[in-house]
Design a protein around this motif. Sequence first.
Motif, mmCIF file in Angstrom:
data_model
loop_
_atom_site.group_PDB
_atom_site.id
_atom_site.type_symbol
_atom_site.label_atom_id
_atom_site.label_comp_id
_atom_site.label_asym_id
_atom_site.label_seq_id
_atom_site.Cartn_x
_atom_site.Cartn_y
_atom_site.Cartn_z
ATOM 1 N N PHE A 20 0.810 -1.216 0.000
ATOM 2 C CA PHE A 20 0.000 0.000 0.000
ATOM 3 C C PHE A 20 0.848 1.273 0.000
ATOM 4 O O PHE A 20 0.471 2.275 -0.614
ATOM 5 C CB PHE A 20 -0.962 0.011 1.189
ATOM 6 C CG PHE A 20 -2.070 -1.000 1.085
ATOM 7 C CD1 PHE A 20 -2.753 -1.188 -0.111
ATOM 8 C CD2 PHE A 20 -2.439 -1.771 2.175
ATOM 9 C CE1 PHE A 20 -3.780 -2.116 -0.219
ATOM 10 C CE2 PHE A 20 -3.469 -2.701 2.091
ATOM 11 C CZ PHE A 20 -4.135 -2.875 0.895
ATOM 12 N N ASP A 21 1.986 1.268 0.699
ATOM 13 C CA ASP A 21 2.817 2.471 0.710
ATOM 14 C C ASP A 21 3.367 2.774 -0.681
ATOM 15 O O ASP A 21 3.459 3.935 -1.085
ATOM 16 C CB ASP A 21 3.946 2.347 1.732
ATOM 17 C CG ASP A 21 4.860 1.160 1.460
ATOM 18 O OD1 ASP A 21 4.344 0.032 1.425
ATOM 19 O OD2 ASP A 21 6.080 1.352 1.280
ATOM 20 N N LYS A 22 3.706 1.730 -1.445
ATOM 21 C CA LYS A 22 4.177 1.921 -2.818
ATOM 22 C C LYS A 22 3.052 2.475 -3.687
ATOM 23 O O LYS A 22 3.267 3.342 -4.543
ATOM 24 C CB LYS A 22 4.673 0.599 -3.406
ATOM 25 C CG LYS A 22 5.776 -0.076 -2.624
ATOM 26 C CD LYS A 22 7.071 0.689 -2.690
ATOM 27 C CE LYS A 22 8.207 -0.096 -2.034
ATOM 28 N NZ LYS A 22 9.465 0.668 -2.026
ATOM 29 N N ARG A 23 1.859 1.971 -3.475
ATOM 30 C CA ARG A 23 0.717 2.457 -4.259
ATOM 31 C C ARG A 23 0.432 3.922 -3.943
ATOM 32 O O ARG A 23 0.090 4.708 -4.835
ATOM 33 C CB ARG A 23 -0.523 1.611 -3.986
ATOM 34 C CG ARG A 23 -0.387 0.175 -4.445
ATOM 35 C CD ARG A 23 -1.702 -0.537 -4.385
ATOM 36 N NE ARG A 23 -1.549 -1.922 -3.964
ATOM 37 C CZ ARG A 23 -2.548 -2.750 -3.790
ATOM 38 N NH1 ARG A 23 -3.785 -2.346 -3.998
ATOM 39 N NH2 ARG A 23 -2.348 -4.000 -3.400
ATOM 40 N N LEU A 24 0.573 4.298 -2.677
ATOM 41 C CA LEU A 24 0.376 5.702 -2.306
ATOM 42 C C LEU A 24 1.402 6.593 -2.988
ATOM 43 O O LEU A 24 1.080 7.686 -3.457
ATOM 44 C CB LEU A 24 0.451 5.861 -0.783
ATOM 45 C CG LEU A 24 -0.750 5.323 -0.004
ATOM 46 C CD1 LEU A 24 -0.452 5.324 1.492
ATOM 47 C CD2 LEU A 24 -2.003 6.151 -0.294
ATOM 48 N N ASP A 25 2.639 6.124 -3.051
ATOM 49 C CA ASP A 25 3.665 6.877 -3.773
ATOM 50 C C ASP A 25 3.231 7.099 -5.219
ATOM 51 O O ASP A 25 3.334 8.209 -5.764
ATOM 52 C CB ASP A 25 4.994 6.109 -3.769
ATOM 53 C CG ASP A 25 5.695 6.152 -2.423
ATOM 54 O OD1 ASP A 25 5.269 6.925 -1.548
ATOM 55 O OD2 ASP A 25 6.680 5.402 -2.250
ATOM 56 N N MET A 26 2.766 6.027 -5.862
ATOM 57 C CA MET A 26 2.368 6.113 -7.264
ATOM 58 C C MET A 26 1.112 6.960 -7.448
ATOM 59 O O MET A 26 0.969 7.680 -8.442
ATOM 60 C CB MET A 26 2.172 4.710 -7.845
ATOM 61 C CG MET A 26 3.467 3.913 -7.950
ATOM 62 S SD MET A 26 3.288 2.307 -8.791
ATOM 63 C CE MET A 26 2.458 1.343 -7.516
ATOM 64 N N MET A 27 0.200 6.923 -6.482
ATOM 65 C CA MET A 27 -0.987 7.773 -6.532
ATOM 66 C C MET A 27 -0.611 9.247 -6.470
ATOM 67 O O MET A 27 -1.212 10.082 -7.153
ATOM 68 C CB MET A 27 -1.941 7.413 -5.391
ATOM 69 C CG MET A 27 -2.625 6.063 -5.538
ATOM 70 S SD MET A 27 -3.402 5.502 -3.999
ATOM 71 C CE MET A 27 -4.735 6.695 -3.833
ATOM 72 N N CYS A 28 0.382 9.562 -5.636
ATOM 73 C CA CYS A 28 0.843 10.955 -5.539
ATOM 74 C C CYS A 28 1.444 11.405 -6.865
ATOM 75 O O CYS A 28 1.283 12.565 -7.280
ATOM 76 C CB CYS A 28 1.853 11.094 -4.406
ATOM 77 S SG CYS A 28 1.137 10.934 -2.749
ATOM 78 N N LEU A 29 2.129 10.497 -7.551
ATOM 79 C CA LEU A 29 2.691 10.821 -8.861
ATOM 80 C C LEU A 29 1.578 11.007 -9.890
ATOM 81 O O LEU A 29 1.663 11.891 -10.749
ATOM 82 C CB LEU A 29 3.653 9.719 -9.306
ATOM 83 C CG LEU A 29 4.965 9.626 -8.515
ATOM 84 C CD1 LEU A 29 5.732 8.375 -8.909
ATOM 85 C CD2 LEU A 29 5.813 10.876 -8.724
ATOM 86 N N LEU A 30 0.530 10.196 -9.814
ATOM 87 C CA LEU A 30 -0.619 10.371 -10.705
ATOM 88 C C LEU A 30 -1.288 11.716 -10.433
ATOM 89 O O LEU A 30 -1.708 12.415 -11.363
ATOM 90 C CB LEU A 30 -1.620 9.235 -10.508
ATOM 91 C CG LEU A 30 -2.909 9.317 -11.347
ATOM 92 C CD1 LEU A 30 -2.594 9.279 -12.845
ATOM 93 C CD2 LEU A 30 -3.871 8.178 -10.979
ATOM 94 N N SER A 31 -1.363 12.095 -9.162
ATOM 95 C CA SER A 31 -1.936 13.389 -8.790
ATOM 96 C C SER A 31 -1.152 14.535 -9.427
ATOM 97 O O SER A 31 -1.733 15.475 -9.974
ATOM 98 C CB SER A 31 -1.943 13.531 -7.266
ATOM 99 O OG SER A 31 -2.353 14.829 -6.877
ATOM 100 N N LYS A 32 0.166 14.447 -9.371
ATOM 101 C CA LYS A 32 1.008 15.481 -9.977
ATOM 102 C C LYS A 32 0.834 15.503 -11.497
ATOM 103 O O LYS A 32 0.829 16.574 -12.115
ATOM 104 C CB LYS A 32 2.466 15.239 -9.605
ATOM 105 C CG LYS A 32 2.764 15.474 -8.130
ATOM 106 C CD LYS A 32 4.227 15.202 -7.807
ATOM 107 C CE LYS A 32 4.499 15.447 -6.330
ATOM 108 N NZ LYS A 32 5.913 15.146 -5.955
#
Length: 274
Positions: free
Chosen positions: A92-104
Motif C-alpha cells: 500500500f505504501d508503494k501504491r500511495l507513492d504512485m498515486m501521488c505521482l498520478l496526482s502530480k
Amino acid sequence: MTNSNLSKLHTFRGDEKATFTVVDGPTNINIEDANKSFLLVLDSSFNPPHFGHYTLIEKALEHYTKNDSTSVHVLLLLSINNADKNEKPATFDKRLDMMCLLSKHLTVNFPHIHPTVAISKSAKFVEKSNGIRDGLFTTGKIVYLLGFDTITRVFDPKYYVPQTVSEAMGEFMNHTDFFCLTRGSDDANDSDFDAQAQYASDISAGKYEPVIPSSWGAKISIVENRNKYNSVSSSALRKLLFNGEYKQASKDIPAEIIDYITSDDKAAGLSIFA
C-alpha cells in the motif's frame, strides 16, 4: 516519498478510531455553493495507476466542468480493507507513492485541479462516503468514477446481505452520483458498447427492479469511451512489470510512475510487483 507515506500508513493503521485520512493534497475542501460543487472520487486499488485511471478522471472533468459556475475537485482514494482485493503484489505504501505521482500528472495537465490523495479502512461505498464527509468534503455532490465492470458490482446484492441493496444504499444514493466509462476489448463491437451505454436507461425503465430502484438510473452517467486505454488491464500490467517489461508497460502507465517503479526495483533488487 516512500518513507513519508509508509509512516502515514503505519500511523493510520494504528489508530483504531480513524477510518479515513488524507495523505497528500488539500485536507479540507471549501464549498461556496453545495448545489454546484462536485467531488470526483476515483476509488481504486491503483495496482498500478495507469492511463485507464487517468482517462476516467479526464472524461469526468470534461463532463462536470461544462458549466463554468461549477466547482469540481478530485479525490484519489485507496481502500486498505477492500472487499475483493488484498495488498499484493505492490504494498500500500508503494501504491500511495504512485498515486501521488498520478496526482502530480493530473495537475500538470489540469492546472486548476489540485487532487487529494487519501486512504480509507472502509470497504463499502456507503462507509467510504461517511469518512469523506467527515471534514474533507462536508457538503456538495460526491461522484464515484467507475469502469463499467465495476458499476455492475456496486449493485450486487451479495455485498449487502442481510440487507437488500436499496436498504443499504438508499440514503447514500440521495447524495451520490456515479460516472461510468464503457470498457471494451480488441474484438468489442458496437452492440457491446451500446449495451453498456443503455444500462442506466434500463435501470430507469425498471428492468432491475426490485433489486435496483428505477429512480437510481438518473444518478448514473455512462459515457462511451473508445480510446486506446478503454481496455487497460491492471493484472496484465502487473505481469509485464513483474517480468521487467517496462517498455511495453510504459504504453499504458505515465512516465513518472514507470520511472518510480524502475528506480525502486533497481534499488531493492526485486520488483515491487513480485
